[in-house]
Design an enzyme around this catalytic site. Structure first.
Site, PDB file in Angstrom:
ATOM      1  CB  CYS A  19      -0.938   0.005   1.198  1.00  0.00           C
ATOM      2  SG  CYS A  19      -2.155  -1.300   1.078  1.00  0.00           S
ATOM      3  CG  HIS A  20       0.513   3.681   2.152  1.00  0.00           C
ATOM      4  ND1 HIS A  20      -0.382   2.850   2.771  1.00  0.00           N
ATOM      5  CD2 HIS A  20      -0.209   4.587   1.478  1.00  0.00           C
ATOM      6  CE1 HIS A  20      -1.601   3.258   2.484  1.00  0.00           C
ATOM      7  NE2 HIS A  20      -1.536   4.292   1.707  1.00  0.00           N
ATOM      8  N   GLY A  21       4.447   1.166   0.866  1.00  0.00           N
ATOM      9  CA  GLY A  21       5.861   0.903   0.747  1.00  0.00           C
ATOM     10  C   GLY A  21       6.645   0.727   2.037  1.00  0.00           C
TER      11      GLY A  21
END
Lengths: 435, 178
Positions: free
Chosen positions: B142-144
């Site tokens: 999702c956001h690394g």
């Protein structure tokens, strides 16, 4: 205009009888027939009518789909597939509803940028602007909860990510998160409450729209010059002038709408949402719907802690601040001139702001570590350079600077161009120039 | 409106004020009490709260593999770490990490090869992908956020390490979680 005196003349006996009991026909006549509109309104002003139509389309198609949908985590996905395959015209109603949400946001963004460019948020229209901001916020909430209902993979992980934003609040966050989800993870209780609220909120929006139109009719419409109506010379009656203009805008808008519904119904969606929700596997690349991408990019752009404040909390706060800034606009802009037509410096910052919003939207759809501007390669041959996160950080910085630095500062420093004495004068001058 | 007059004929304005305040306070209190069920119904219901503990047979997991088990509606990662992964987890300079914790606190003594964590990213709740990221642990799609082979946060926006649930070894190859 508030001073606009009623010119309604009840003709038949029934109209007279009704008018002395409930003057509803008088209200409609004064608001949508005889109502004086500035005579220089351009096509950017047709989006108010278009948005009313969008809300109507969403409510009608939504109420119908609720007749066929089942709000239960075990049945929701299949009931949506049944709407697509078995219910008469179900595919059409669902594609109109799903693409209708995108069209609704497309229209609202144009409506908002129009208000921004022509200074429609400035005195005496602050309350009108605030009501519009509330509508926009309710639209985001409604669209988000609606997207969860099909209970596909994107639905599920969209709900997971957005509800977990609340968990970033210090101390009470986790308790509120559990309260919101109705459990320790997104599950059936979350789905059923989202369905209930998704059905309710459009009617709340309709109520705020009534207040929005009321406030509009108290202060009168703004116009491309930003000069207030000064005499009857400046106006034309709503019907036929504005109704026909709005009508043409609606026809063109519906053509675009139909292109999506009939020729590219999934162009704005994500194929992963046709995989049933699985709490054990997150899709490899999750993104929100396009209309939320700029805010999503701001959320992801914060990858650094500031002192004891974790990056997660800062990201969430910045994302909400990005929306709150729009509410504060009437008090952040210090310029006395409304329309950016006469603001030679500010208008360039405005165009840059539009570019920054589009750029943030693009960043929101990319992988955070992807390289945007390549400068050579590392030892393994992987390209190096400026990645999406850095670009999003720069654009987000401009987004906030636009509201909190540029708006107040340029308003004080800028030398605006001469503003016409009246709408009428501006229209005649434009005609003379053409001739 | 005339001022209230007591039996003795003297003015008593305080009496009416008292009724106003008492009625107002009563109404406000009643409204507040009404909110308790209206808000409280959204909290987890009794069936959701009924805690579930599960038993899992670790012999099903082979070296280098991860098995995902569902526990309380969430994924539970059961990972059989390779000697290389264990060494990397133990050798890392844990004091410099965002959420400092040595590997020894995250596994059971004598069972270092098994890492058991709740598979929910501490950022916004996605399920991290096995083996992704440069530390060989997990990468959240999702956001690394990047986790190491001990489930500790190394890069990205997540603030905490992957949560280690309460669990115990019943036998050498069987655990009870929760």
């Amino acid at each position: 205009m508030s001073e606009h005196a009623s010119t309604y003349q009840p003709k038949s006996g029934f109209e007279k009888w009704l008018d002395s009991r409930l003057p509803i026909a008088r209200l409609a006549y004064d608001s949508f027939v005889d109502y004086p509109t500035p005579k220089n309104l351009n096509y950017w002003w047709t989006f108010g009518g278009i948005l009313s139509l969008c809300l109507g389309i969403q409510i009608i198609t939504g109420v119908i789909m609720a007749m066929h949908y089942t709000a239960n985590s075990a049945l929701a996905f299949d009931s949506v597939e049944r709407i697509m395959r078995d219910v008469n015209y179900g595919w059409l109603l669902r594609y109109v509803h799903a693409n209708g949400a995108s069209m609704f946001f497309f229209a609202v963004y144009i409506h908002m940028f129009r208000g921004l460019y022509y200074g429609s948020y400035k005195a005496p229209r602050e309350v009108l602007w605030l009501l519009g901001c509330i509508i926009y916020f309710l639209m985001i909430a409604t669209a988000f909860m609606g997207y969860v209902l099909p209970w596909g993979q994107m639905s599920y992980y969209g709900a997971v990510v957005i509800t977990n934003l609340i968990g970033a609040i210090p101390v009470v966050g986790p308790s509120i998160l559990t309260w919101l989800q109705g459990g320790f993870a997104v599950d059936n209780p979350t789905l059923t409450r989202f369905f209930s609220l998704h059905y309710l909120l459009p009617f709340v929006i309709a109520g705020v729209v009534v207040l929005h139109v009321w406030a509009l009719h108290v202060v009168g419409q703004n116009n491309p010059t930003g000069v207030e109506i000064k005499s009857k010379e400046d106006t034309v009656p709503f019907t036929p002038y504005a109704t026909v203009k709005d009508g043409l805008g609606i026809v063109l808008f519906l053509i675009l709408f139909s292109v999506f519904v009939f020729f590219a119904p999934e162009a704005l969606g994500h194929t992963d949402n046709y995989i049933p929700a699985n709490p054990l596997v997150t899709p490899s690349h999750i993104v929100p719907e396009w209309y939320m991408l700029p805010f999503y990019a701001i959320l992801r752009a914060i990858t650094f802690d500031i002192g004891p404040i974790p990056a997660k909390l800062i990201g969430v706060v910045m994302m909400f601040t990005a929306i709150v800034a729009i509410f504060l606009l009437p008090w952040l802009d210090t310029s006395k001139v409304k329309s950016m037509r006469y603001r030679p410096v500010m208008r360039w910052f405005f165009f840059l702001f539009v570019v920054a919003c589009l750029g943030l939207g693009w960043c929101g759809a990319q992988e955070p570590a992807q390289i945007v501007f390549k400068f050579g390669a590392d030892k393994l041959g992987e390209p190096t350079g400026i990645n999406v996160t850095t670009v999003a950080q720069v654009l987000a910085a401009y987004y906030f600077a636009f509201f909190f630095i540029i708006m107040p500062w340029i308003g004080l420093k800028e030398d605006p161009l001469p503003v016409p004495a009246s709408i009428s004068e501006a229209v005649l001058a434009a005609h003379a120039k053409k001739a | 409106m005339s001022e209230p007059v007591q039996d003795g004929g003297t003015l008593d304005p305080n009496r009416r004020d008292f009724i106003y305040i008492a009625a107002g306070a009563g109404a406000a209190g009643a409204a507040a009490m009404t909110l308790i069920p209206l808000i409280g119904q959204m909290n987890p219901a009794a069936d959701t709260l009924a805690l579930a503990s599960i038993e899992y047979d670790l012999s099903k997991v082979v070296e280098g593999q991860q098995v995902v088990v569902k526990w309380r509606g969430k994924p539970l990662f059961v990972r059989y770490r390779t000697p290389k992964e264990i060494k990397e987890a133990q050798d890392a300079d844990w004091k410099a990490l965002r959420d400092p914790q040595p590997d020894s606190e995250r596994v059971k003594p004598g069972h270092e090869k098994y890492l058991i964590v709740v598979g929910v990213c501490t950022h916004l709740g996605c399920v991290p992908n096995f083996g992704g990221g440069e530390y060989g642990g997990w990468l959240c799609p999702c956001h690394g956020s990047v986790y190491d082979t001990s489930g500790r946060i190394r890069q990205g926006p997540a603030p905490k390490n992957l949560l280690v649930p309460d669990y115990a070894f019943l036998t050498d190859s069987k655990i009870k979680v929760g």
